[in-house]
Design a protein around this motif. Structure first.
Motif, mmCIF file in Angstrom:
data_model
loop_
_atom_site.group_PDB
_atom_site.id
_atom_site.type_symbol
_atom_site.label_atom_id
_atom_site.label_comp_id
_atom_site.label_asym_id
_atom_site.label_seq_id
_atom_site.Cartn_x
_atom_site.Cartn_y
_atom_site.Cartn_z
ATOM 1 N N ALA A 153 9.536 -0.679 0.770
ATOM 2 C CA ALA A 153 8.435 -0.882 -0.178
ATOM 3 C C ALA A 153 8.915 -0.797 -1.620
ATOM 4 C CB ALA A 153 7.331 0.149 0.075
ATOM 5 N N CYS A 154 9.935 0.032 -1.853
ATOM 6 C CA CYS A 154 10.431 0.226 -3.222
ATOM 7 C C CYS A 154 11.524 -0.770 -3.606
ATOM 8 C CB CYS A 154 10.970 1.650 -3.374
ATOM 9 S SG CYS A 154 9.687 2.931 -3.242
ATOM 10 N N ALA A 155 12.022 -1.518 -2.646
ATOM 11 C CA ALA A 155 13.087 -2.481 -2.944
ATOM 12 C C ALA A 155 12.606 -3.502 -3.964
ATOM 13 C CB ALA A 155 13.528 -3.172 -1.658
ATOM 14 N N ASP A 156 13.482 -3.890 -4.847
ATOM 15 C CA ASP A 156 13.200 -4.900 -5.867
ATOM 16 C C ASP A 156 12.060 -4.492 -6.792
ATOM 17 O OD1 ASP A 156 15.163 -6.560 -4.712
ATOM 18 O OD2 ASP A 156 13.692 -7.318 -3.260
ATOM 19 N N THR A 157 11.837 -3.197 -6.948
ATOM 20 C CA THR A 157 10.835 -2.689 -7.898
ATOM 21 C C THR A 157 11.480 -1.595 -8.741
ATOM 22 O OG1 THR A 157 9.963 -0.874 -6.549
ATOM 23 C CG2 THR A 157 9.065 -3.072 -6.107
ATOM 24 N N GLU A 158 10.734 -1.166 -9.784
ATOM 25 C CA GLU A 158 11.265 -0.112 -10.653
ATOM 26 C C GLU A 158 11.342 1.227 -9.926
ATOM 27 O OE1 GLU A 158 6.817 -0.335 -11.112
ATOM 28 O OE2 GLU A 158 8.518 -1.750 -11.054
ATOM 29 N N ARG A 159 10.721 1.337 -8.728
ATOM 30 C CA ARG A 159 10.753 2.581 -7.958
ATOM 31 C C ARG A 159 12.042 2.730 -7.154
ATOM 32 N NH1 ARG A 159 5.396 0.613 -6.924
ATOM 33 N NH2 ARG A 159 3.756 1.917 -7.853
ATOM 34 N N HIS A 160 12.861 1.679 -7.108
ATOM 35 C CA HIS A 160 14.051 1.677 -6.264
ATOM 36 C C HIS A 160 15.002 2.838 -6.602
ATOM 37 C CE1 HIS A 160 17.436 0.073 -3.973
ATOM 38 N NE2 HIS A 160 18.191 0.234 -5.051
ATOM 39 N N THR A 161 15.312 3.004 -7.885
ATOM 40 C CA THR A 161 16.251 4.057 -8.301
ATOM 41 C C THR A 161 15.682 5.440 -8.014
ATOM 42 O OG1 THR A 161 17.148 2.626 -10.029
ATOM 43 C CG2 THR A 161 17.546 4.998 -10.241
ATOM 44 N N SER A 162 14.401 5.620 -8.307
ATOM 45 C CA SER A 162 13.763 6.906 -8.079
ATOM 46 C C SER A 162 13.792 7.279 -6.599
ATOM 47 C CB SER A 162 12.321 6.872 -8.591
ATOM 48 O OG SER A 162 11.648 8.061 -8.268
ATOM 49 N N PHE A 163 13.560 6.300 -5.725
ATOM 50 C CA PHE A 163 13.575 6.574 -4.283
ATOM 51 C C PHE A 163 14.948 7.075 -3.845
ATOM 52 C CE2 PHE A 163 14.811 5.166 -0.060
ATOM 53 C CZ PHE A 163 13.848 5.783 0.733
ATOM 54 N N HIS A 164 16.012 6.397 -4.252
ATOM 55 C CA HIS A 164 17.348 6.770 -3.798
ATOM 56 C C HIS A 164 17.808 8.107 -4.379
ATOM 57 C CE1 HIS A 164 18.656 3.432 -1.267
ATOM 58 N NE2 HIS A 164 17.884 2.654 -2.029
ATOM 59 N N GLN A 165 17.360 8.410 -5.579
ATOM 60 C CA GLN A 165 17.683 9.727 -6.135
ATOM 61 C C GLN A 165 17.030 10.826 -5.300
ATOM 62 O OE1 GLN A 165 16.282 9.342 -10.159
ATOM 63 N NE2 GLN A 165 18.228 8.457 -10.910
ATOM 64 N N ARG A 166 15.792 10.617 -4.935
ATOM 65 C CA ARG A 166 15.082 11.630 -4.149
ATOM 66 C C ARG A 166 15.656 11.715 -2.734
ATOM 67 N NH1 ARG A 166 8.637 12.584 -4.835
ATOM 68 N NH2 ARG A 166 8.471 14.509 -3.614
ATOM 69 N N ALA A 173 0.837 -1.206 0.000
ATOM 70 C CA ALA A 173 0.000 0.000 0.000
ATOM 71 C C ALA A 173 0.872 1.256 0.000
ATOM 72 C CB ALA A 173 -0.921 -0.002 1.218
ATOM 73 N N LEU A 174 1.991 1.200 0.708
ATOM 74 C CA LEU A 174 2.880 2.355 0.799
ATOM 75 C C LEU A 174 3.513 2.676 -0.558
ATOM 76 C CD1 LEU A 174 3.497 3.966 3.393
ATOM 77 C CD2 LEU A 174 5.701 2.785 3.493
ATOM 78 N N ALA A 175 3.911 1.628 -1.263
ATOM 79 C CA ALA A 175 4.519 1.839 -2.579
ATOM 80 C C ALA A 175 3.560 2.533 -3.536
ATOM 81 C CB ALA A 175 4.977 0.505 -3.157
ATOM 82 N N ASP A 176 2.290 2.221 -3.427
ATOM 83 C CA ASP A 176 1.282 2.837 -4.297
ATOM 84 C C ASP A 176 0.978 4.275 -3.890
ATOM 85 O OD1 ASP A 176 1.097 0.499 -5.728
ATOM 86 O OD2 ASP A 176 -0.587 -0.290 -4.553
ATOM 87 N N GLN A 177 1.426 4.678 -2.694
ATOM 88 C CA GLN A 177 1.152 6.030 -2.197
ATOM 89 C C GLN A 177 2.458 6.790 -1.957
ATOM 90 O OE1 GLN A 177 -1.077 5.345 1.379
ATOM 91 N NE2 GLN A 177 -2.642 4.122 0.358
#
Length: 377
Positions: A340-353, A303-307
């Motif tokens: 929540a973003c680990a092992d997903t396409e959101r991983h890189t975006s999270f670390h950049q932010r 749920a967190l990844a979606d929000q």
């Protein structure tokens, strides 16, 4: 407080005489002494008298609590209500002992746990426990079985000889171990009975018989009429001679005995079998709880990844304040979002932010330390 000891004694079947109260005053000049009660608290020193002898001579119940983990309950009952042969199968020294005087049987139930939590100011009194005395007097042996389980719990904690546990037989199992009374639940807590061990023990115990309604006069009359004439004469003579400790309880027990006996089943297991089964139950319960927590965590992270965008906004709001607690909340949110973003396409975006957030707050060492402690780099 470096030391705390609480002593309480109660006289239930008869009040103490003035002479007896004077004898008790010689034991303690600080104790509160009445015709029915003796209480004292020690922060240094100790009681001069022997609690076993005091209970034998004056009292029907004794409670002892210390801040180093001792919980002790002693009960005195007329021998007509509970026999020593009935109590002995439950005795497991040094935690449960029984002995007799000329007129009474005494039970000594003790739990020791130096690592247990101590709550200063807790309500230490006999009030919640005293009901088990009447239960024992009317043939309910669950308090004795609970004390045996407590002794078994202590032996496991002390890592006693496994061979001894294999040869230690289970005493008779009373009915209703899965449906304890309020005083029995208080006793189980006081003696630190392991809940898993109690659950295992209750599995083979007989069901509690349907509780009879309180007998009315027309029901009691034939029970009394059925008593042998010689026994009735003896009871009336004792009543006429004056108040006698336990006479009322003895009569009720005698009438109860004309229609019912204590409900127990033979013990069929060893102490080791009970302890092993409790360990298995405890392990299974913990694994189940861990699996439930893991499932709930996975749902939360999904749920967190979606929000994600909403989470970042909450983080910025928390960081805009000067409250350390708000910064802690922000870091917790970021740690959860990272997982929540680990092992997903959101991983890189999270670390950049996250990198941009650290750069924008590099002048706030407290926040940077919080992020580092959670490995948010």
């Amino acid at each position: 407080m470096s030391e705390y000891q609480y002593y309480e004694f109660q006289a239930l079947d008869r009040p103490l005489s003035s002479e007896e109260q004077a004898q008790l005053r010689a034991i303690s000049t600080r104790a509160r002494i009445t015709a029915t009660r003796f209480t004292n608290t020690y922060e240094w020193g100790d009681l001069k008298g022997d609690p076993r002898r005091m209970t034998e001579r004056y009292f029907d119940a004794h409670l002892y609590v210390t801040n180093w983990g001792t919980h002790r309950l002693m009960l005195r009952l007329p021998q007509q209500t509970l026999s020593l042969p009935t109590a002995q199968p439950y005795c497991l020294g040094p935690h449960l002992d029984a002995w007799t005087t000329r007129t009474h049987i005494l039970l000594d139930l003790t739990s020791e746990d130096e690592d247990g939590d101590w709550v200063e100011g807790a309500d230490d009194s006999l009030a919640a426990l005293i009901g088990v005395r009447d239960e024992l007097a009317t043939g309910d042996l669950r308090p004795l079985y609970l004390a045996w389980l407590s002794a078994l719990t202590a032996r496991e904690r002390e890592d006693d000889d496994e061979d001894e546990n294999r040869t230690c037989p289970e005493p008779p199992v009373p009915a209703g171990l899965g449906d304890l009374t309020a005083p029995q639940r208080a006793l189980a807590d006081f003696l630190r009975v392991d809940t898993d061990l109690l659950a295992i023990a209750a599995q083979t115990g007989p069901a509690l018989p349907k509780k009879p309604t309180r007998p009315a006069k027309k029901e009691l009359a034939p029970l009394i009429a059925a008593l042998p004439q010689e026994e009735k004469d003896a009871l009336l003579l004792r009543l006429a001679l004056g108040a006698e400790p336990g006479l009322h309880t003895e009569l009720l027990h005698r009438l109860r005995g004309t229609t019912a006996a204590p409900h127990t089943a033979p013990g069929r297991r060893s102490a080791a079998q009970l302890l092993d089964a409790a360990h298995t139950l405890r392990t299974d319960r913990r694994r189940h709880a861990e699996a439930e927590r893991a499932t709930a965590r996975a749902r939360h992270l999904t749920a967190l990844a979606d929000q994600a965008e909403s989470v970042w906004q909450q983080v910025e709001t928390h960081l805009a304040t000067r409250r350390p607690s708000a910064h802690d909340q922000a870091v917790t949110l970021l740690a959860d979002l990272r997982d929540a973003c680990a092992d997903t396409e959101r991983h890189t975006s999270f670390h950049q932010r996250l990198t941009r957030l650290r750069e924008a707050n590099r002048h706030r060492p407290g926040l940077i330390q919080r992020l580092d402690r959670r490995d948010l780099r």
